[in-house]
Design a protein around this motif. Structure first.
Motif, PDB file in Angstrom:
ATOM      1  N   LEU A   1     -23.835 -45.375  15.489  1.00  0.00           N
ATOM      2  CA  LEU A   1     -24.415 -44.212  16.002  1.00  0.00           C
ATOM      3  C   LEU A   1     -25.135 -44.439  17.414  1.00  0.00           C
ATOM      4  O   LEU A   1     -25.702 -45.179  17.391  1.00  0.00           O
ATOM      5  CB  LEU A   1     -25.382 -43.529  15.119  1.00  0.00           C
ATOM      6  N   ALA A   2     -25.052 -43.255  18.297  1.00  0.00           N
ATOM      7  CA  ALA A   2     -25.531 -43.552  19.403  1.00  0.00           C
ATOM      8  C   ALA A   2     -27.123 -42.745  19.267  1.00  0.00           C
ATOM      9  O   ALA A   2     -27.253 -42.069  18.659  1.00  0.00           O
ATOM     10  CB  ALA A   2     -24.737 -42.618  20.481  1.00  0.00           C
ATOM     11  N   GLY A   3     -27.979 -43.353  20.241  1.00  0.00           N
ATOM     12  CA  GLY A   3     -29.286 -43.065  20.370  1.00  0.00           C
ATOM     13  C   GLY A   3     -29.858 -43.287  21.833  1.00  0.00           C
ATOM     14  O   GLY A   3     -29.237 -43.890  22.579  1.00  0.00           O
ATOM     15  N   ARG A   4     -31.422 -43.044  21.801  1.00  0.00           N
ATOM     16  CA  ARG A   4     -31.825 -43.348  23.045  1.00  0.00           C
ATOM     17  C   ARG A   4     -33.449 -43.576  22.644  1.00  0.00           C
ATOM     18  O   ARG A   4     -33.814 -43.063  21.739  1.00  0.00           O
ATOM     19  CB  ARG A   4     -31.688 -42.266  23.985  1.00  0.00           C
ATOM     20  N   VAL A   5     -33.932 -44.409  23.485  1.00  0.00           N
ATOM     21  CA  VAL A   5     -35.304 -44.755  23.107  1.00  0.00           C
ATOM     22  C   VAL A   5     -36.203 -43.586  23.799  1.00  0.00           C
ATOM     23  O   VAL A   5     -36.054 -43.134  24.660  1.00  0.00           O
ATOM     24  CB  VAL A   5     -35.820 -46.080  24.117  1.00  0.00           C
ATOM     25  N   GLN A   6     -36.982 -42.737  22.761  1.00  0.00           N
ATOM     26  CA  GLN A   6     -37.761 -41.689  22.765  1.00  0.00           C
ATOM     27  C   GLN A   6     -39.113 -42.118  23.456  1.00  0.00           C
ATOM     28  O   GLN A   6     -39.863 -41.452  24.093  1.00  0.00           O
ATOM     29  CB  GLN A   6     -37.638 -40.844  21.813  1.00  0.00           C
ATOM     30  N   ARG A   7     -39.786 -43.024  22.754  1.00  0.00           N
ATOM     31  CA  ARG A   7     -41.110 -43.396  22.969  1.00  0.00           C
ATOM     32  C   ARG A   7     -41.326 -44.744  22.558  1.00  0.00           C
ATOM     33  O   ARG A   7     -40.732 -45.581  21.772  1.00  0.00           O
ATOM     34  CB  ARG A   7     -41.902 -42.562  22.058  1.00  0.00           C
ATOM     35  N   VAL A   8     -42.174 -45.720  23.526  1.00  0.00           N
ATOM     36  CA  VAL A   8     -42.837 -47.007  23.476  1.00  0.00           C
ATOM     37  C   VAL A   8     -43.989 -46.834  23.148  1.00  0.00           C
ATOM     38  O   VAL A   8     -44.993 -46.535  24.031  1.00  0.00           O
ATOM     39  CB  VAL A   8     -42.247 -47.682  24.485  1.00  0.00           C
ATOM     40  N   GLU A   9     -44.281 -47.543  22.079  1.00  0.00           N
ATOM     41  CA  GLU A   9     -45.892 -47.387  21.625  1.00  0.00           C
ATOM     42  C   GLU A   9     -46.547 -48.434  22.601  1.00  0.00           C
ATOM     43  O   GLU A   9     -46.181 -49.480  22.497  1.00  0.00           O
ATOM     44  CB  GLU A   9     -46.086 -47.442  20.081  1.00  0.00           C
ATOM     45  N   LEU A  10     -47.820 -47.819  22.875  1.00  0.00           N
ATOM     46  CA  LEU A  10     -48.864 -48.689  23.476  1.00  0.00           C
ATOM     47  C   LEU A  10     -49.378 -49.777  22.885  1.00  0.00           C
ATOM     48  O   LEU A  10     -49.584 -50.981  23.119  1.00  0.00           O
ATOM     49  CB  LEU A  10     -49.779 -47.976  24.064  1.00  0.00           C
ATOM     50  N   GLN A  11     -49.503 -49.750  21.505  1.00  0.00           N
ATOM     51  CA  GLN A  11     -50.131 -50.292  20.574  1.00  0.00           C
ATOM     52  C   GLN A  11     -49.258 -51.508  19.933  1.00  0.00           C
ATOM     53  O   GLN A  11     -48.421 -50.916  19.224  1.00  0.00           O
ATOM     54  CB  GLN A  11     -51.020 -49.962  19.470  1.00  0.00           C
TER      55      GLN A  11
END
Length: 397
Positions: free
Chosen positions: A269-279
């Motif tokens: 399945l195709a996707g995309r990085v939506q958010r990278v957590e700071l912690q």
């Protein structure tokens, strides 16, 4: 000069023995344990590397809700079940209101009484104002008569006292009116609080969602904040990905992703990085990213494991070697390098890797070095080897 038959036979036997020995030696050197190891090699070159990083994640919902009472109480009714879709504002469960209904009625009765008292006090203020105006009018007439000497000064003093009494009565009535208004406001606030408490016994859906857990049944006693139902928005499902910190360089939002669910390993399945957590996770030494699906599968379930591969921005003009050439020897990672016709182990420091089986070399090799890619058996420094185009299994091409 003739030879005897016995000498001829001995000569033939000796020649046969020598041939057999030579054959054995040949077999041992070519195919036995002393045979040279067949290897394939490749030159180290600079090129473009499209690195990738992979990790394991779990499917979670970005939007989820825990519905429970704000006060301890007993569950009265639960109107929905697990897996049921609900609409925003829909009644999902009810808590036992105990005496809240009676308290609301009592507040309403007290508020009605306070409003009646407010009306009575307002009438008293109007009456006090009328009395003061009458007293002022009488005082003005008495002063006119006193200036004409028709009445004595003591009569004027009596009218002045009447005006002061009327002013005091008006101020008292106005104070009572203000107190009555404040009492109405207080009872309205208490009534609103009681009504809000009554409404809090009705658990409503905050948005369109699906019930994913039913944690309490009718008759159960729960404390304040304890969830009765758990909801999730099925349109907000994504993968919570964990990536090793040592391989997370370049991790950022917007990176394309390939997602393989454990429930269907044949489909990517195709996707995309939506958010990278700071912690980051200091215990597991991992960074956490949220990967959204381009199109959410219909059969996706929360909590399912997924393998995610992220494609990072390409690296230009870097040293690359096949991933298969990287070996571990005496606890160190490196490659077997050809040096003047002999094998030597070269420790290397590696960087990013790609889905095509290439890995970046940061230190330990130079351009045009020749490294071993595949070998038919483990190598050692100075071992005999023979370079071939490709390895073949014995007895098969």
């Amino acid at each position: 000069m003739s030879h005897s038959p016995s000498k001829v036979r001995r000569a033939l036997v000796g020649a046969g023995t020598i041939a057999v020995v030579l054959g054995i030696v040949y077999v041992v050197l070519r195919m036995g344990p002393l045979a040279a190891t067949q290897v394939t090699v490749q030159r180290v070159e600079r090129g473009v590397l499209t690195p990738s990083v992979s990790g394991i994640g779990t499917v979670e919902a970005r939007q989820s809700w825990l519905l429970g009472p704000t006060q301890a109480g007993r569950v009265l009714k639960v109107h929905v079940d697990v897996g049921q879709a609900v609409a925003a504002g829909q009644l999902l469960a009810e808590m036992d209101p105990v005496d809240l209904d009676q308290r609301v009625q009592a507040q309403q009765a007290a508020l009605a009484k306070a409003r009646s008292s407010l009306n009575t006090t307002a009438a008293q203020v109007d009456d006090a104002q009328a009395r003061r105006e009458l007293a002022n009018a009488n005082l003005r007439r008495q002063r006119d008569l006193a200036r004409q000497n028709f009445i004595s000064p003591s009569a004027v003093e009596g009218r002045e006292q009447e005006v002061k009494s009327a002013d005091a009565a008006l101020q008292g009535a106005q104070a009572n009116l203000q107190a009555a208004r404040q009492e109405v406001q207080r009872l309205q606030a208490e009534g609103a609080a009681a009504e809000r408490q009554r409404q809090n016994t009705r658990l409503l859906a905050p948005a369109a969602a699906v019930v994913i857990s039913r944690d309490a049944e009718p008759g159960s006693t729960v404390v304040a904040g304890q969830p009765v139902l758990r909801l999730a928005n099925p349109a907000s499902l994504w993968v919570k990905l964990r990536v090793d910190q040592s391989r997370s360089a370049g991790l950022q939002t917007g990176l394309p992703a390939q997602i393989v669910l454990r429930s269907d390993a044949r489909q990517t399945l195709a996707g995309r990085v939506q958010r990278v957590e700071l912690q980051a996770d200091a215990v597991t030494e991992e960074r956490i990213a949220q990967v959204a699906f381009d199109q959410i599968p219909a059969t996706l379930s929360m909590g399912e494991m997924a393998e995610v591969t992220l494609t990072l921005p390409p690296l230009e003009q870097v040293l690359v070697v096949p991933q298969a050439s990287v070996q571990t020897y005496q606890g160190r990672s490196g490659v077997w390098r050809l040096e003047q016709g002999t094998l030597a182990f070269a420790p290397v420091r590696l960087g990013a890797s790609s889905l095509q089986g290439q890995v970046q070399v940061l230190d330990g090799l130079q351009t045009d070095d020749t490294v071993v890619v595949y070998s038919e058996k483990p190598l050692s420094p100075g071992a005999r080897f023979r370079v071939v185009d490709r390895l073949v299994r014995q007895g098969k091409p």
